[in-house]
Write an enzyme that holds these catalytic residues in place. Sequence first.
Site, PDB file in Angstrom:
ATOM      1  N   SER A  55      41.395  38.744  39.417  1.00 23.42           N
ATOM      2  CA  SER A  55      39.936  38.593  39.523  1.00 23.42           C
ATOM      3  C   SER A  55      39.446  37.240  39.023  1.00 23.42           C
ATOM      4  O   SER A  55      39.958  36.705  38.035  1.00 23.42           O
ATOM      5  CB  SER A  55      39.286  39.699  38.694  1.00 23.42           C
ATOM      6  OG  SER A  55      37.925  39.417  38.480  1.00 23.42           O
ATOM      7  N   GLU A  98      36.960  36.965  37.369  1.00 23.96           N
ATOM      8  CA  GLU A  98      36.473  37.242  36.010  1.00 23.96           C
ATOM      9  C   GLU A  98      37.440  36.654  34.973  1.00 23.96           C
ATOM     10  O   GLU A  98      37.052  36.387  33.834  1.00 23.96           O
ATOM     11  CB  GLU A  98      36.325  38.767  35.839  1.00 23.96           C
ATOM     12  CG  GLU A  98      35.756  39.248  34.521  1.00 23.96           C
ATOM     13  CD  GLU A  98      34.250  39.102  34.347  1.00 23.96           C
ATOM     14  OE1 GLU A  98      33.552  38.779  35.335  1.00 23.96           O
ATOM     15  OE2 GLU A  98      33.778  39.287  33.220  1.00 23.96           O
ATOM     16  N   TYR A 135      37.622  43.652  30.171  1.00 23.34           N
ATOM     17  CA  TYR A 135      38.109  43.753  31.560  1.00 23.34           C
ATOM     18  C   TYR A 135      38.826  42.462  31.964  1.00 23.34           C
ATOM     19  O   TYR A 135      39.942  42.499  32.494  1.00 23.34           O
ATOM     20  CB  TYR A 135      36.923  44.020  32.499  1.00 23.34           C
ATOM     21  CG  TYR A 135      37.255  43.834  33.967  1.00 23.34           C
ATOM     22  CD1 TYR A 135      37.875  44.845  34.699  1.00 23.34           C
ATOM     23  CD2 TYR A 135      36.937  42.641  34.629  1.00 23.34           C
ATOM     24  CE1 TYR A 135      38.177  44.665  36.054  1.00 23.34           C
ATOM     25  CE2 TYR A 135      37.243  42.453  35.975  1.00 23.34           C
ATOM     26  CZ  TYR A 135      37.859  43.464  36.676  1.00 23.34           C
ATOM     27  OH  TYR A 135      38.161  43.278  38.017  1.00 23.34           O
TER      28      TYR A 135
HETATM   29  P1  NAP Z   1      36.415  50.187  42.686  1.00 22.02           P
HETATM   30  O1  NAP Z   1      35.559  50.484  43.874  1.00 22.02           O
HETATM   31  O2  NAP Z   1      35.842  50.366  41.325  1.00 22.02           O
HETATM   32  O3  NAP Z   1      37.740  51.095  42.793  1.00 22.02           O
HETATM   33  C1  NAP Z   1      38.600  51.267  41.707  1.00 22.02           C
HETATM   34  C2  NAP Z   1      39.668  52.274  42.082  1.00 22.02           C
HETATM   35  O4  NAP Z   1      40.564  52.422  40.979  1.00 22.02           O
HETATM   36  C3  NAP Z   1      39.140  53.667  42.408  1.00 22.02           C
HETATM   37  O5  NAP Z   1      39.800  54.138  43.563  1.00 22.02           O
HETATM   38  C4  NAP Z   1      39.554  54.499  41.203  1.00 22.02           C
HETATM   39  O6  NAP Z   1      39.814  55.847  41.475  1.00 22.02           O
HETATM   40  C5  NAP Z   1      40.867  53.820  40.855  1.00 22.02           C
HETATM   41  N1  NAP Z   1      41.348  54.130  39.507  1.00 22.02           N
HETATM   42  C6  NAP Z   1      40.699  53.926  38.330  1.00 22.02           C
HETATM   43  N2  NAP Z   1      41.453  54.353  37.299  1.00 22.02           N
HETATM   44  C7  NAP Z   1      42.600  54.853  37.829  1.00 22.02           C
HETATM   45  C8  NAP Z   1      43.770  55.446  37.273  1.00 22.02           C
HETATM   46  N3  NAP Z   1      43.923  55.648  35.967  1.00 22.02           N
HETATM   47  N4  NAP Z   1      44.762  55.814  38.125  1.00 22.02           N
HETATM   48  C9  NAP Z   1      44.619  55.650  39.464  1.00 22.02           C
HETATM   49  N5  NAP Z   1      43.522  55.110  40.054  1.00 22.02           N
HETATM   50  C10 NAP Z   1      42.534  54.714  39.241  1.00 22.02           C
HETATM   51  O7  NAP Z   1      36.972  48.698  42.779  1.00 22.02           O
HETATM   52  P2  NAP Z   1      37.010  47.674  44.025  1.00 22.02           P
HETATM   53  O8  NAP Z   1      35.742  46.908  44.053  1.00 22.02           O
HETATM   54  O9  NAP Z   1      37.472  48.394  45.232  1.00 22.02           O
HETATM   55  O10 NAP Z   1      38.117  46.643  43.515  1.00 22.02           O
HETATM   56  C11 NAP Z   1      39.508  46.866  43.767  1.00 22.02           C
HETATM   57  C12 NAP Z   1      40.329  46.071  42.774  1.00 22.02           C
HETATM   58  O11 NAP Z   1      40.039  44.688  42.904  1.00 22.02           O
HETATM   59  C13 NAP Z   1      40.069  46.406  41.311  1.00 22.02           C
HETATM   60  O12 NAP Z   1      41.293  46.260  40.626  1.00 22.02           O
HETATM   61  C14 NAP Z   1      39.094  45.326  40.859  1.00 22.02           C
HETATM   62  O13 NAP Z   1      39.199  45.133  39.468  1.00 22.02           O
HETATM   63  C15 NAP Z   1      39.605  44.154  41.655  1.00 22.02           C
HETATM   64  N6  NAP Z   1      38.620  43.121  41.985  1.00 22.02           N
HETATM   65  C16 NAP Z   1      37.468  43.467  42.620  1.00 22.02           C
HETATM   66  C17 NAP Z   1      36.565  42.480  42.988  1.00 22.02           C
HETATM   67  C18 NAP Z   1      35.276  42.815  43.696  1.00 22.02           C
HETATM   68  O14 NAP Z   1      34.391  41.960  43.753  1.00 22.02           O
HETATM   69  N7  NAP Z   1      35.154  44.015  44.281  1.00 22.02           N
HETATM   70  C19 NAP Z   1      36.855  41.133  42.698  1.00 22.02           C
HETATM   71  C20 NAP Z   1      38.055  40.820  42.060  1.00 22.02           C
HETATM   72  C21 NAP Z   1      38.945  41.826  41.728  1.00 22.02           C
HETATM   73  P3  NAP Z   1      38.736  57.043  41.208  1.00 22.02           P
HETATM   74  O15 NAP Z   1      38.045  57.225  42.501  1.00 22.02           O
HETATM   75  O16 NAP Z   1      39.592  58.202  40.868  1.00 22.02           O
HETATM   76  O17 NAP Z   1      37.847  56.608  40.106  1.00 22.02           O
HETATM   77  N1  GDD Z   2      25.850  45.335  37.191  1.00 22.42           N
HETATM   78  C1  GDD Z   2      24.744  44.653  36.910  1.00 22.42           C
HETATM   79  N2  GDD Z   2      23.570  45.328  36.724  1.00 22.42           N
HETATM   80  N3  GDD Z   2      24.836  43.306  36.793  1.00 22.42           N
HETATM   81  C2  GDD Z   2      23.693  42.629  36.544  1.00 22.42           C
HETATM   82  C3  GDD Z   2      22.456  43.268  36.374  1.00 22.42           C
HETATM   83  C4  GDD Z   2      22.392  44.682  36.452  1.00 22.42           C
HETATM   84  O1  GDD Z   2      21.359  45.312  36.304  1.00 22.42           O
HETATM   85  N4  GDD Z   2      21.521  42.317  36.145  1.00 22.42           N
HETATM   86  C5  GDD Z   2      22.136  41.130  36.172  1.00 22.42           C
HETATM   87  N5  GDD Z   2      23.466  41.319  36.404  1.00 22.42           N
HETATM   88  C6  GDD Z   2      24.471  40.240  36.453  1.00 22.42           C
HETATM   89  C7  GDD Z   2      25.652  40.479  35.512  1.00 22.42           C
HETATM   90  O2  GDD Z   2      25.293  40.106  34.174  1.00 22.42           O
HETATM   91  C8  GDD Z   2      26.699  39.572  36.151  1.00 22.42           C
HETATM   92  O3  GDD Z   2      26.544  38.253  35.672  1.00 22.42           O
HETATM   93  C9  GDD Z   2      26.349  39.590  37.641  1.00 22.42           C
HETATM   94  O4  GDD Z   2      25.056  40.214  37.746  1.00 22.42           O
HETATM   95  C10 GDD Z   2      27.330  40.376  38.512  1.00 22.42           C
HETATM   96  O5  GDD Z   2      27.540  41.655  37.935  1.00 22.42           O
HETATM   97  P1  GDD Z   2      28.385  42.798  38.695  1.00 22.42           P
HETATM   98  O6  GDD Z   2      27.843  43.019  40.060  1.00 22.42           O
HETATM   99  O7  GDD Z   2      28.450  43.981  37.787  1.00 22.42           O
HETATM  100  O8  GDD Z   2      29.813  42.117  38.929  1.00 22.42           O
HETATM  101  P2  GDD Z   2      30.770  41.286  37.965  1.00 22.42           P
HETATM  102  O9  GDD Z   2      30.727  39.858  38.422  1.00 22.42           O
HETATM  103  O10 GDD Z   2      30.514  41.562  36.547  1.00 22.42           O
HETATM  104  O11 GDD Z   2      32.197  41.915  38.302  1.00 22.42           O
HETATM  105  C11 GDD Z   2      32.604  42.150  39.657  1.00 22.42           C
HETATM  106  O12 GDD Z   2      33.259  41.010  40.160  1.00 22.42           O
HETATM  107  C12 GDD Z   2      34.496  40.675  39.484  1.00 22.42           C
HETATM  108  C13 GDD Z   2      35.033  39.415  40.158  1.00 22.42           C
HETATM  109  O13 GDD Z   2      34.362  38.287  39.658  1.00 22.42           O
HETATM  110  C14 GDD Z   2      33.512  43.385  39.660  1.00 22.42           C
HETATM  111  O14 GDD Z   2      33.773  43.762  40.975  1.00 22.42           O
HETATM  112  C15 GDD Z   2      34.832  43.098  38.964  1.00 22.42           C
HETATM  113  O15 GDD Z   2      35.708  44.226  39.129  1.00 22.42           O
HETATM  114  C16 GDD Z   2      35.442  41.850  39.619  1.00 22.42           C
HETATM  115  O16 GDD Z   2      36.668  41.541  39.009  1.00 22.42           O
END
Ligand code: NAP
Ligand code: GDD
Length: 335
Positions: free
Chosen positions: A134, A136, A158
């Site tokens: 990520s 992050e 995280y």
């Molecule tokens: P998400 O919607 O939160 O999905 C997370 C998944 O992990 C869910 O299917 C959840 O299953 C599963 N999980 C959680 N704990 C588990 C456990 N103990 N054993 C097995 N499964 C478990 O996340 P996403 O947005 O699809 O992201 C996918 C991956 O990419 C994550 O690793 C996230 O950190 C990473 N990532 C995401 C982004 C982004 O912007 N979306 C960016 C960078 C990296 P349940 O349904 O059972 O809860």
């Molecule tokens: N969730 C949330 N809720 N975020 C807020 C809010 C609010 O009400 N108001 C402002 N934010 C700001 C957060 O402080 C952060 O800076 C930004 O919006 C994005 O927040 P999220 O959408 O929760 O995503 P994230 O950037 O913290 O994390 C996501 O992206 C990562 C990759 O950069 C997640 O998908 C992570 O799993 C992923 O790794």
Amino acid sequence: MKTALITGITGQDGMYLAEYLLGLGYRVCGVIRGQNNPKRERLEALLPDVELIEADLLDQGSLVSAVSRVAPDEVYNLAAISFVPVSWNQAELTGEITGLGVLRVLEAIRIVEGVSAGTSGSSRGRIRFYQASSSEMFGKVRETPQNERTPFHPRSPYGVAKVYGHYITVNYRESYGMHASSGILFNHESPRRGLEFVTRKITNGVARIKLGKQRELALGNLDARRDWGFAGDYVKAMHLMLQQDEPDDYVVGTGVAHSVREFVEAAFSYVGLDWREHVRIDPRFVRPAEVETLTADPRKAREKLGWEPTTTFEELVRMMVDADLAFEASRHSSP
Ligand code: NAP
Ligand code: GDD
């Protein structure tokens, strides 16, 4: 026909990746956890061709047995506690799942394939592995934009757990010659994004306000900047990484950052509303340590994988608002 095993199949990326791989003719198996997981029904309705296997990233034996039963060609480790604020309240659990969980999946592959250390350099084992790293991890960024060589400075439990997951993937590649790749993905969104993440919280809030179901939207830091893309594009990069001859690490993003305020403005103005009349700042949504800004330098992914995002920021906002208007209009909840 290739077989893929996906952890995190019930999540946003898991569903898009499964859909994409099924379209390519893969047999797709997904890890689902827990007794009577409420997301099972939705997944089975949406993707009936996916085979679900019960396992948990906290349980090494269950992962060994999943890999052994499925005999995959490719393993995509998408499972994690992925919502950053949760990681301060459940820091140890986040370390266990988001960090050590990666090690357990790698170990499951290593054990099933009978790979041991000793003859480093040569590629051993048939199964290819993808780790969902990520942006992050860059946290308090040392340079802008961020590329594969930018140092990490995570700002949340995280982010710290993801750094562990990233380096254990690199280490298994170097120690055992595994085809293990890490995608350092920047924020990617969609109508399937969880309602807790800021983009979906905004688009769902906009839809509910437009439909008269809600009056205001409480948010935290509007100044934070993210490089937002469409999740459907990003899962293609994951697949491309595992088709390369050599495993490697890749930054994946659009290269363009916007503030949360800009996302808010775009979403409200799309439905003809003035965001200033509806958005309230609530300190409960401000984080103990913020990642202020993230911007990808995705040149390596473009040059080596041939990957390009297809969806602009404006198209993403409109896609998500439209989907939430339809979703909220079809729900029978009272305002
Ligand atoms: P998400 O919607 O939160 O999905 C997370 C998944 O992990 C869910 O299917 C959840 O299953 C599963 N999980 C959680 N704990 C588990 C456990 N103990 N054993 C097995 N499964 C478990 O996340 P996403 O947005 O699809 O992201 C996918 C991956 O990419 C994550 O690793 C996230 O950190 C990473 N990532 C995401 C982004 C982004 O912007 N979306 C960016 C960078 C990296 P349940 O349904 O059972 O809860
Ligand atoms: N969730 C949330 N809720 N975020 C807020 C809010 C609010 O009400 N108001 C402002 N934010 C700001 C957060 O402080 C952060 O800076 C930004 O919006 C994005 O927040 P999220 O959408 O929760 O995503 P994230 O950037 O913290 O994390 C996501 O992206 C990562 C990759 O950069 C997640 O998908 C992570 O799993 C992923 O790794």
